[in-house]
Write a protein that holds these residues in place. Structure first.
Motif, PDB file in Angstrom:
ATOM      1  N   VAL A   1       0.743  -1.219  -0.049  1.00 24.42           N
ATOM      2  CA  VAL A   1       0.155  -0.148   0.161  1.00 24.42           C
ATOM      3  C   VAL A   1       0.725   1.227   0.098  1.00 24.42           C
ATOM      4  O   VAL A   1       0.408   2.370  -0.432  1.00 24.42           O
ATOM      5  N   VAL A   2       2.173   1.205   0.488  1.00 28.42           N
ATOM      6  CA  VAL A   2       2.985   2.166   0.416  1.00 28.42           C
ATOM      7  C   VAL A   2       3.374   2.681  -0.877  1.00 28.42           C
ATOM      8  O   VAL A   2       3.515   3.853  -1.618  1.00 28.42           O
ATOM      9  N   PHE A   3       3.530   1.649  -1.753  1.00 24.17           N
ATOM     10  CA  PHE A   3       3.964   1.808  -3.175  1.00 24.17           C
ATOM     11  C   PHE A   3       2.789   2.308  -3.833  1.00 24.17           C
ATOM     12  O   PHE A   3       3.033   3.191  -4.644  1.00 24.17           O
TER      13      PHE A   3
ATOM     14  N   ILE B   1     -14.717  -3.646  -0.366  1.00 23.86           N
ATOM     15  CA  ILE B   1     -13.447  -4.088   0.004  1.00 23.86           C
ATOM     16  C   ILE B   1     -12.912  -3.878   1.375  1.00 23.86           C
ATOM     17  O   ILE B   1     -12.349  -4.607   2.056  1.00 23.86           O
ATOM     18  N   PHE B   2     -13.699  -2.760   2.117  1.00 21.51           N
ATOM     19  CA  PHE B   2     -13.522  -2.474   3.590  1.00 21.51           C
ATOM     20  C   PHE B   2     -13.940  -3.674   4.293  1.00 21.51           C
ATOM     21  O   PHE B   2     -13.287  -4.285   5.227  1.00 21.51           O
ATOM     22  N   GLY B   3     -15.193  -4.043   3.863  1.00 17.43           N
ATOM     23  CA  GLY B   3     -15.960  -5.368   4.606  1.00 17.43           C
ATOM     24  C   GLY B   3     -15.006  -6.519   4.264  1.00 17.43           C
ATOM     25  O   GLY B   3     -14.895  -7.121   5.418  1.00 17.43           O
ATOM     26  N   PHE B   4     -14.611  -6.751   3.369  1.00 21.50           N
ATOM     27  CA  PHE B   4     -13.535  -7.858   2.987  1.00 21.50           C
ATOM     28  C   PHE B   4     -12.290  -7.804   3.626  1.00 21.50           C
ATOM     29  O   PHE B   4     -11.839  -8.891   4.323  1.00 21.50           O
ATOM     30  N   SER B   5     -11.721  -6.680   4.199  1.00 17.78           N
ATOM     31  CA  SER B   5     -10.454  -6.438   4.801  1.00 17.78           C
ATOM     32  C   SER B   5     -11.021  -6.745   6.329  1.00 17.78           C
ATOM     33  O   SER B   5      -9.887  -7.488   6.979  1.00 17.78           O
ATOM     34  N   LEU B   6     -12.050  -6.379   6.878  1.00 23.00           N
ATOM     35  CA  LEU B   6     -12.329  -7.006   8.118  1.00 23.00           C
ATOM     36  C   LEU B   6     -12.443  -8.327   8.478  1.00 23.00           C
ATOM     37  O   LEU B   6     -12.040  -8.878   9.398  1.00 23.00           O
ATOM     38  N   VAL B   7     -13.234  -9.008   7.333  1.00 21.35           N
ATOM     39  CA  VAL B   7     -13.365 -10.414   7.601  1.00 21.35           C
ATOM     40  C   VAL B   7     -11.839 -11.097   7.042  1.00 21.35           C
ATOM     41  O   VAL B   7     -11.495 -12.134   7.902  1.00 21.35           O
ATOM     42  N   GLY B   8     -11.208 -10.661   6.291  1.00 20.00           N
ATOM     43  CA  GLY B   8      -9.868 -11.186   6.080  1.00 20.00           C
ATOM     44  C   GLY B   8      -8.998 -10.935   7.213  1.00 20.00           C
ATOM     45  O   GLY B   8      -7.939 -11.972   7.290  1.00 20.00           O
ATOM     46  N   LEU B   9      -9.023  -9.837   7.997  1.00 19.68           N
ATOM     47  CA  LEU B   9      -8.120  -9.712   9.072  1.00 19.68           C
ATOM     48  C   LEU B   9      -8.632 -10.857  10.133  1.00 19.68           C
ATOM     49  O   LEU B   9      -7.508 -11.345  10.775  1.00 19.68           O
TER      50      LEU B   9
ATOM     51  N   VAL C   1      -6.028  -0.611   5.274  1.00 22.66           N
ATOM     52  CA  VAL C   1      -5.550   0.744   5.363  1.00 22.66           C
ATOM     53  C   VAL C   1      -6.124   1.682   4.004  1.00 22.66           C
ATOM     54  O   VAL C   1      -6.326   2.842   4.147  1.00 22.66           O
ATOM     55  N   LEU C   2      -5.880   0.921   2.773  1.00 18.37           N
ATOM     56  CA  LEU C   2      -6.400   1.622   1.468  1.00 18.37           C
ATOM     57  C   LEU C   2      -8.054   2.196   1.520  1.00 18.37           C
ATOM     58  O   LEU C   2      -8.274   3.372   1.275  1.00 18.37           O
ATOM     59  N   SER C   3      -8.877   1.313   1.979  1.00 20.90           N
ATOM     60  CA  SER C   3     -10.102   1.478   2.121  1.00 20.90           C
ATOM     61  C   SER C   3     -10.364   2.646   3.074  1.00 20.90           C
ATOM     62  O   SER C   3     -11.409   3.411   2.835  1.00 20.90           O
ATOM     63  N   THR C   4      -9.977   2.662   4.196  1.00 20.59           N
ATOM     64  CA  THR C   4      -9.882   3.477   5.291  1.00 20.59           C
ATOM     65  C   THR C   4      -9.495   4.978   4.734  1.00 20.59           C
ATOM     66  O   THR C   4     -10.166   6.039   4.977  1.00 20.59           O
ATOM     67  N   LEU C   5      -8.380   5.159   4.113  1.00 19.79           N
ATOM     68  CA  LEU C   5      -7.986   6.231   3.786  1.00 19.79           C
ATOM     69  C   LEU C   5      -8.949   6.738   2.630  1.00 19.79           C
ATOM     70  O   LEU C   5      -9.229   8.081   2.617  1.00 19.79           O
ATOM     71  N   ALA C   6      -9.686   6.050   1.802  1.00 20.59           N
ATOM     72  CA  ALA C   6     -10.598   6.582   0.708  1.00 20.59           C
ATOM     73  C   ALA C   6     -11.700   6.862   1.559  1.00 20.59           C
ATOM     74  O   ALA C   6     -12.428   7.988   1.212  1.00 20.59           O
ATOM     75  N   GLY C   7     -12.125   6.220   2.534  1.00 21.08           N
ATOM     76  CA  GLY C   7     -13.477   6.619   3.254  1.00 21.08           C
ATOM     77  C   GLY C   7     -13.096   8.112   3.858  1.00 21.08           C
ATOM     78  O   GLY C   7     -13.857   8.752   4.029  1.00 21.08           O
ATOM     79  N   PHE C   8     -11.856   8.205   4.479  1.00 23.89           N
ATOM     80  CA  PHE C   8     -11.542   9.385   5.135  1.00 23.89           C
ATOM     81  C   PHE C   8     -11.712  10.499   4.130  1.00 23.89           C
ATOM     82  O   PHE C   8     -11.934  11.705   4.281  1.00 23.89           O
TER      83      PHE C   8
ATOM     84  N   LEU D   1     -14.731   9.524  11.124  1.00 26.92           N
ATOM     85  CA  LEU D   1     -14.854  10.203   9.709  1.00 26.92           C
ATOM     86  C   LEU D   1     -14.870   9.295   8.423  1.00 26.92           C
ATOM     87  O   LEU D   1     -15.475   9.257   7.498  1.00 26.92           O
ATOM     88  N   ALA D   2     -13.889   8.340   8.659  1.00 23.97           N
ATOM     89  CA  ALA D   2     -13.401   7.374   7.298  1.00 23.97           C
ATOM     90  C   ALA D   2     -14.742   6.489   7.461  1.00 23.97           C
ATOM     91  O   ALA D   2     -15.194   6.122   6.355  1.00 23.97           O
TER      92      ALA D   2
END
Length: 318
Positions: free
Chosen positions: A181-183, A227-235, A255-262, A299-300
């Motif tokens: 995600v940094v890249f 994607i955010f929902g998938f990330s929670l299940v995946g974590l 991280v990416l979906s949370t930043l997009a939500g913000f 906010l995100a």
């Protein structure tokens, strides 16, 4: 036709000279050099829009040769490999009059290509893989060990020292896990910055180019919420079943979906606060919210649900 060719050649030479000057600034000026590095694609973008892709490709090659002579072969390779692809991609998008979203997408993909191309060339020339974070993390841990010994000699209690070590090691592990995600974010920043500045420069030169909508009207794709929902299940699955690859993919997606939500949440607040407070005060508040973990998360989440419910549209109807 002859005058056009002379004009094209003259402008090409001038813009190549600007790219070389920006490369020199990037190498020798510590602070200004950061901006010069990020905006290095700009002259090439302008050249492509004004005279076509062939001039852009030739100018990148000419700039590489001149930088090799004036600076160093390694610096020239890194600059051209990292920023040459986004220069050509963004220039092509503007030249063809594509939509703002497609131009940005091409720029982001090309920026990622530049990252991996730079890494491949560096590994080929030096034998060092800059994308292999394990070695860098281990060296940082070794350096931190000396710092912890110094803290211990200064009288830090054993419990505080152990807690500090634990937090540092966890941070290093997160650095390794979040490398993708940094890249991606670095590519997005490079593409967006050159798209925004390049668009303004081209409009000043009299070219009609596509622009992004006003920030208040930004609507990111609904897919990000899923994607955010998938990330929670995946974590959850990755941690409970110790599936490392699933945990890493889910963490990066989170991280990416949370930043997009913000970003979307900020756009919603910006729309409602447009005529209530000054813009500089608004962005100052946004900065404070971003630095505050709990409030930024709220906010995100609001921004993520706005992708589904569209609060702005609902309030405008009412």
């Amino acid at each position: 036709m002859r005058s056009f060719k002379v004009k094209s050649t003259t402008e090409s030479g001038l813009l190549v000279a600007i790219t070389v000057i920006m490369a020199l600034m990037a190498v020798y000026l510590p602070i200004v050099g950061i901006a010069a590095t990020l905006l290095w694609p700009l002259p090439i973008i302008v050249l492509i829009v004004r005279h076509g892709m062939q001039y852009g490709v030739l100018s990148v090659a000419a700039a590489a040769i001149i930088m090799t002579i004036l600076i160093s072969p390694m610096s020239a390779v890194h600059m051209v490999a990292a920023f040459g692809p986004p220069s050509l991609a963004l220039g092509y998008g503007f030249y063809k009059g594509l939509s703002a979203a497609r131009i940005l997408l091409y720029g982001i993909v090309a920026s990622l290509v530049g990252v991996f191309l730079t890494a491949g060339l560096t590994m080929l020339i030096t034998g060092i893989n800059p994308l292999a974070m394990a070695e860098q993390v281990e060296s940082m841990k070794e350096a931190a060990g000396a710092a912890f010994q110094m803290y211990e000699s200064l009288g830090m209690s054993a419990s505080e020292l152990e807690q500090t070590k634990k937090q540092f090691m966890e941070a290093m592990e997160y650095v390794t896990l979040l490398l993708p995600v940094v890249f991606l974010l670095s590519g997005m920043i490079t593409a967006w910055l050159n798209f925004a500045v390049g668009g303004k420069v081209l409009r000043r030169l009299g070219h009609h180019v596509t622009t992004l909508p006003e920030f208040d009207d930004w609507h990111l794709p609904k897919a990000i919420l899923y994607i955010f929902g998938f990330s929670l299940v995946g974590l959850y699955w990755g941690s409970t079943r110790e599936i490392e690859i699933l945990q890493q993919v889910s963490l990066n997606a989170y991280v990416l979906s949370t930043l997009a939500g913000f970003i979307q949440g900020t756009a919603v607040i910006s729309s409602f606060a447009r005529n209530l407070i000054s813009r500089w005060l608004f962005w100052l508040i946004v900065l404070f919210v971003f630095l505050n973990g709990a409030i930024s998360q709220i906010l995100a989440v609001c921004g993520l649900f706005d992708m589904l419910f569209d609060y702005r549209k609902r309030f405008r109807r009412s």
